[in-house]
Scaffold this motif. Structure first.
Motif, PDB file in Angstrom:
ATOM      1  N   ASP A  58      19.627 181.575  33.989  1.00  0.00           N
ATOM      2  CA  ASP A  58      20.497 180.363  33.794  1.00  0.00           C
ATOM      3  C   ASP A  58      20.221 179.805  32.564  1.00  0.00           C
ATOM      4  OD1 ASP A  58      21.132 180.245  36.875  1.00  0.00           O
ATOM      5  OD2 ASP A  58      19.088 180.032  36.987  1.00  0.00           O
ATOM      6  N   VAL A  59      19.261 179.821  31.916  1.00  0.00           N
ATOM      7  CA  VAL A  59      18.948 179.259  30.795  1.00  0.00           C
ATOM      8  C   VAL A  59      18.199 180.238  29.657  1.00  0.00           C
ATOM      9  CG1 VAL A  59      17.874 177.549  29.209  1.00  0.00           C
ATOM     10  CG2 VAL A  59      18.774 177.086  31.481  1.00  0.00           C
ATOM     11  N   LEU A  60      18.588 180.563  28.332  1.00  0.00           N
ATOM     12  CA  LEU A  60      17.742 181.019  27.286  1.00  0.00           C
ATOM     13  C   LEU A  60      17.336 180.064  26.396  1.00  0.00           C
ATOM     14  CD1 LEU A  60      16.962 183.567  25.700  1.00  0.00           C
ATOM     15  CD2 LEU A  60      19.396 183.570  24.339  1.00  0.00           C
ATOM     16  N   LEU A  61      15.876 180.270  26.169  1.00  0.00           N
ATOM     17  CA  LEU A  61      15.329 179.499  24.990  1.00  0.00           C
ATOM     18  C   LEU A  61      14.857 180.295  23.825  1.00  0.00           C
ATOM     19  CD1 LEU A  61      12.970 177.358  27.331  1.00  0.00           C
ATOM     20  CD2 LEU A  61      15.193 176.254  26.273  1.00  0.00           C
ATOM     21  N   PRO A  62      15.559 180.387  22.854  1.00  0.00           N
ATOM     22  CA  PRO A  62      15.170 181.132  21.755  1.00  0.00           C
ATOM     23  C   PRO A  62      14.175 180.247  20.865  1.00  0.00           C
ATOM     24  CG  PRO A  62      17.518 180.850  21.868  1.00  0.00           C
ATOM     25  CD  PRO A  62      16.944 179.977  22.754  1.00  0.00           C
ATOM     26  N   PHE A  63      13.027 180.635  20.670  1.00  0.00           N
ATOM     27  CA  PHE A  63      12.166 179.896  19.805  1.00  0.00           C
ATOM     28  C   PHE A  63      11.659 180.866  18.647  1.00  0.00           C
ATOM     29  CE2 PHE A  63      10.914 177.799  23.800  1.00  0.00           C
ATOM     30  CZ  PHE A  63      11.519 176.416  23.603  1.00  0.00           C
ATOM     31  N   PHE A  64      12.459 180.653  17.432  1.00  0.00           N
ATOM     32  CA  PHE A  64      12.498 181.495  16.371  1.00  0.00           C
ATOM     33  C   PHE A  64      12.420 180.630  15.244  1.00  0.00           C
ATOM     34  CE2 PHE A  64      15.252 184.500  18.948  1.00  0.00           C
ATOM     35  CZ  PHE A  64      14.231 185.290  19.198  1.00  0.00           C
ATOM     36  N   GLY A  65      11.473 179.324  15.289  1.00  0.00           N
ATOM     37  CA  GLY A  65      11.642 178.509  14.158  1.00  0.00           C
ATOM     38  C   GLY A  65      12.487 177.635  13.713  1.00  0.00           C
ATOM     39  N   LEU A  66      12.187 176.932  12.683  1.00  0.00           N
ATOM     40  CA  LEU A  66      13.052 175.914  12.525  1.00  0.00           C
ATOM     41  C   LEU A  66      13.700 176.451  10.939  1.00  0.00           C
ATOM     42  CD1 LEU A  66      11.640 172.358  13.295  1.00  0.00           C
ATOM     43  CD2 LEU A  66      13.451 173.817  14.578  1.00  0.00           C
ATOM     44  N   SER A  67      15.050 176.247  10.610  1.00  0.00           N
ATOM     45  CA  SER A  67      15.351 176.465   9.245  1.00  0.00           C
ATOM     46  C   SER A  67      15.113 174.899   8.384  1.00  0.00           C
ATOM     47  CB  SER A  67      16.807 176.809   9.155  1.00  0.00           C
ATOM     48  OG  SER A  67      17.713 175.897   9.736  1.00  0.00           O
ATOM     49  N   MET A  68      14.697 175.073   7.357  1.00  0.00           N
ATOM     50  CA  MET A  68      14.121 173.730   6.726  1.00  0.00           C
ATOM     51  C   MET A  68      14.889 173.854   5.233  1.00  0.00           C
ATOM     52  SD  MET A  68      10.392 173.012   5.506  1.00  0.00           S
ATOM     53  CE  MET A  68      10.015 172.162   4.090  1.00  0.00           C
ATOM     54  N   THR A  69      15.548 172.473   5.140  1.00  0.00           N
ATOM     55  CA  THR A  69      15.906 172.212   3.721  1.00  0.00           C
ATOM     56  C   THR A  69      15.514 170.822   3.225  1.00  0.00           C
ATOM     57  OG1 THR A  69      18.074 171.107   4.517  1.00  0.00           O
ATOM     58  CG2 THR A  69      18.062 173.432   4.193  1.00  0.00           C
ATOM     59  N   LEU A  70      15.004 170.887   1.983  1.00  0.00           N
ATOM     60  CA  LEU A  70      14.471 169.520   1.480  1.00  0.00           C
ATOM     61  C   LEU A  70      15.485 168.494   0.922  1.00  0.00           C
ATOM     62  CD1 LEU A  70      11.819 170.537  -1.079  1.00  0.00           C
ATOM     63  CD2 LEU A  70      11.358 169.678   1.231  1.00  0.00           C
ATOM     64  N   GLY A  71      16.834 169.001   1.072  1.00  0.00           N
ATOM     65  CA  GLY A  71      17.797 167.860   0.694  1.00  0.00           C
ATOM     66  C   GLY A  71      17.693 167.139  -0.563  1.00  0.00           C
ATOM     67  N   PRO A  72      17.980 165.958  -0.817  1.00  0.00           N
ATOM     68  CA  PRO A  72      17.853 165.251  -1.802  1.00  0.00           C
ATOM     69  C   PRO A  72      16.291 165.424  -2.668  1.00  0.00           C
ATOM     70  CG  PRO A  72      19.099 163.914  -0.395  1.00  0.00           C
ATOM     71  CD  PRO A  72      18.621 165.079   0.228  1.00  0.00           C
ATOM     72  N   ILE A  73      15.544 165.575  -1.645  1.00  0.00           N
ATOM     73  CA  ILE A  73      13.824 165.543  -2.111  1.00  0.00           C
ATOM     74  C   ILE A  73      13.756 166.776  -3.258  1.00  0.00           C
ATOM     75  CG2 ILE A  73      11.515 166.114  -1.568  1.00  0.00           C
ATOM     76  CD1 ILE A  73      12.154 164.832   1.098  1.00  0.00           C
ATOM     77  N   ALA A  74      14.610 167.705  -3.178  1.00  0.00           N
ATOM     78  CA  ALA A  74      14.396 168.763  -4.292  1.00  0.00           C
ATOM     79  C   ALA A  74      14.643 168.598  -5.625  1.00  0.00           C
ATOM     80  CB  ALA A  74      15.364 170.039  -3.817  1.00  0.00           C
ATOM     81  N   ASP A  75      15.337 167.114  -5.656  1.00  0.00           N
ATOM     82  CA  ASP A  75      16.115 166.877  -6.901  1.00  0.00           C
ATOM     83  C   ASP A  75      15.272 165.814  -7.255  1.00  0.00           C
ATOM     84  OD1 ASP A  75      18.111 168.889  -6.726  1.00  0.00           O
ATOM     85  OD2 ASP A  75      19.296 167.193  -5.627  1.00  0.00           O
ATOM     86  N   TRP A  76      14.045 165.602  -7.112  1.00  0.00           N
ATOM     87  CA  TRP A  76      13.201 164.361  -7.495  1.00  0.00           C
ATOM     88  C   TRP A  76      12.216 164.710  -8.792  1.00  0.00           C
ATOM     89  CZ3 TRP A  76      12.026 161.624  -2.048  1.00  0.00           C
ATOM     90  CH2 TRP A  76      13.181 161.398  -1.398  1.00  0.00           C
ATOM     91  N   GLY A  77      12.208 166.055  -9.039  1.00  0.00           N
ATOM     92  CA  GLY A  77      11.481 166.250 -10.127  1.00  0.00           C
ATOM     93  C   GLY A  77       9.930 166.507  -9.623  1.00  0.00           C
ATOM     94  N   LEU A  78       9.748 166.844  -8.338  1.00  0.00           N
ATOM     95  CA  LEU A  78       8.563 167.125  -7.911  1.00  0.00           C
ATOM     96  C   LEU A  78       8.034 168.660  -8.009  1.00  0.00           C
ATOM     97  CD1 LEU A  78       8.629 164.872  -4.453  1.00  0.00           C
ATOM     98  CD2 LEU A  78       7.783 164.183  -7.106  1.00  0.00           C
ATOM     99  N   ASN A  79       6.678 168.747  -8.113  1.00  0.00           N
ATOM    100  CA  ASN A  79       6.170 170.261  -8.067  1.00  0.00           C
ATOM    101  C   ASN A  79       6.387 170.917  -6.835  1.00  0.00           C
ATOM    102  OD1 ASN A  79       5.166 172.708  -9.207  1.00  0.00           O
ATOM    103  ND2 ASN A  79       3.016 171.828  -9.043  1.00  0.00           N
ATOM    104  N   LEU A  80       7.265 171.816  -6.669  1.00  0.00           N
ATOM    105  CA  LEU A  80       7.806 172.543  -5.367  1.00  0.00           C
ATOM    106  C   LEU A  80       6.896 173.631  -5.292  1.00  0.00           C
ATOM    107  CD1 LEU A  80      11.487 171.463  -5.007  1.00  0.00           C
ATOM    108  CD2 LEU A  80       9.504 170.167  -4.045  1.00  0.00           C
ATOM    109  N   ASP A  81       6.463 173.923  -4.248  1.00  0.00           N
ATOM    110  CA  ASP A  81       6.231 175.465  -3.963  1.00  0.00           C
ATOM    111  C   ASP A  81       6.746 175.925  -2.508  1.00  0.00           C
ATOM    112  OD1 ASP A  81       4.541 177.729  -3.375  1.00  0.00           O
ATOM    113  OD2 ASP A  81       2.660 176.844  -3.342  1.00  0.00           O
ATOM    114  N   HIS A  82       7.730 176.915  -2.547  1.00  0.00           N
ATOM    115  CA  HIS A  82       8.166 177.384  -1.040  1.00  0.00           C
ATOM    116  C   HIS A  82       8.899 176.072  -0.360  1.00  0.00           C
ATOM    117  CE1 HIS A  82       5.925 180.791  -2.780  1.00  0.00           C
ATOM    118  NE2 HIS A  82       6.939 181.358  -2.584  1.00  0.00           N
TER     119      HIS A  82
END
Length: 336
Positions: free
Chosen positions: A244-268
């Motif tokens: 009756d229900v399928l629950l696919p648990f394959f994790g979340l897709s993640m985007t930093l959005g504007p945070i990526a443009d703040w000049g912070l040191n990013l790692d993956h």
């Protein structure tokens, strides 16, 4: 531009770690404003799994995510934080000796320090590549989150995935669902060992069926009403699981959005920090919780709580640079 609000610290993210950061800042007499893109506090705990039990919070052998958030909100309340919900932080710039935070709703806040507790950033489910998936999503035949266990009472549930979410919900829903079948490509699950052991026990007792080694192949039903989940092995052997229900648990897709443009040191797609004060590569900006990374990092809520305390002390040094600070334990200091 609206007239800027003024505070000591802006906390970006009102999940469990962000809420505890309010408390830790408050204990250091730092005023806080909190911004979150969701319309309620709690982050993923509220939006994705409010009834999911959490087992690794000190002092609570088990506590539902919603209850944990309610307690954290109550704990932060004496320090009178100002919440700006349903808003996304778009801009961050240095103006004089403060950081100016602006949101997509036009809110402007000036603060000495910023603590980023944005969890996974903007998140959404990783959807399986199945033809016709959207029609079943629209009717609830395919769901990616469990908000109320009772919604699954008496239903035939198929869970796909091999991580903690898949295993934890299989254990939880086995008490209410008519049947639970767990589809995974391999016998070994990427879950907490104790949870995986409980799953195996329930499978041996016939309360859960482990459909291994299979992966999702398709869906069956009419007019968006799910009736079966087609699974197949790598060799092409197929089965149809009544569902009756399928629950696919394959994790979340993640985007930093504007945070990526703040000049912070990013790692993956994470923000690299110095653990001692959770300082980012930019002075006055701190990061805690799932979005922060450093060598040996454990992605646990309790780790985020400790990081919140460290970041609050780092923010205090920025906001009160000349103030002599004598640390006091909460047991001697109390709260307002």
């Amino acid at each position: 531009m609206s007239t800027p609000l003024s505070t000591d610290v802006v906390i970006i993210g009102a999940g469990p770690v962000g809420l505890f950061a309010i408390f830790e800042c408050g204990m250091l007499r730092l005023k806080t404003h909190v911004v979150d893109s969701l319309d309620a506090v709690g982050g993923q705990c509220t939006a994705l799994y409010p009834e999911k039990p959490i087992y690794d919070i000190p002092g609570f052998p088990s506590i539902d995510a919603a209850d944990l958030i309610a307690n954290l909100e109550k704990q932060a309340a004496p320090f009178q934080p100002e919440y700006h919900l349903n808003q996304q932080v778009m801009g961050l710039e240095k103006v004089g000796d403060k950081w100016r935070v602006t949101t997509d709703k036009g809110t402007v806040i000036d603060a000495f320090a910023v603590i980023v507790a944005a969890g996974c950033g903007a998140f959404g489910p990783n959807r399986p590549p199945i033809q016709g998936l959207e029609a079943y999503e629209a009717t609830g035949g395919v769901q990616y989150y469990v908000k109320k266990r009772e919604d699954f009472r008496g239903k035939r549930v198929v869970i796909a995935g091999g991580g903690d979410s898949a295993v934890d919900w299989a254990l939880s829903l086995s008490d209410v669902a008519a049947s639970v079948q767990v589809v995974h490509r391999r016998p070994k699950f990427r879950a907490a060992p104790e949870s995986a052991a409980k799953l195996d026990e329930l499978a041996k007792a016939g309360k859960i069926e482990l459909v291994i080694p299979y992966q999702l192949g398709g869906l069956e039903g009419e007019n968006g009403k799910l009736s079966g989940v087609i699974v197949e092995t790598l060799e092409g052997e197929k089965r149809t699981l009544p569902a009756d229900v399928l629950l696919p648990f394959f994790g979340l897709s993640m985007t930093l959005g504007p945070i990526a443009d703040w000049g912070l040191n990013l790692d993956h797609n994470h923000i690299a920090i110095t653990p001692a004060r959770c300082q980012t590569s930019v002075e006055g900006i701190f990061a805690i919780g799932d979005i922060a990374t450093y060598e040996g990092k454990l992605k646990l809520i309790l780790s985020g709580f400790a990081e919140a305390a460290s970041a609050a002390h780092g923010a205090h040094a920025v906001a009160r640079p000349g103030e002599i600070f004598h640390f006091e334990y909460s047991t001697t200091k109390g709260v307002p």
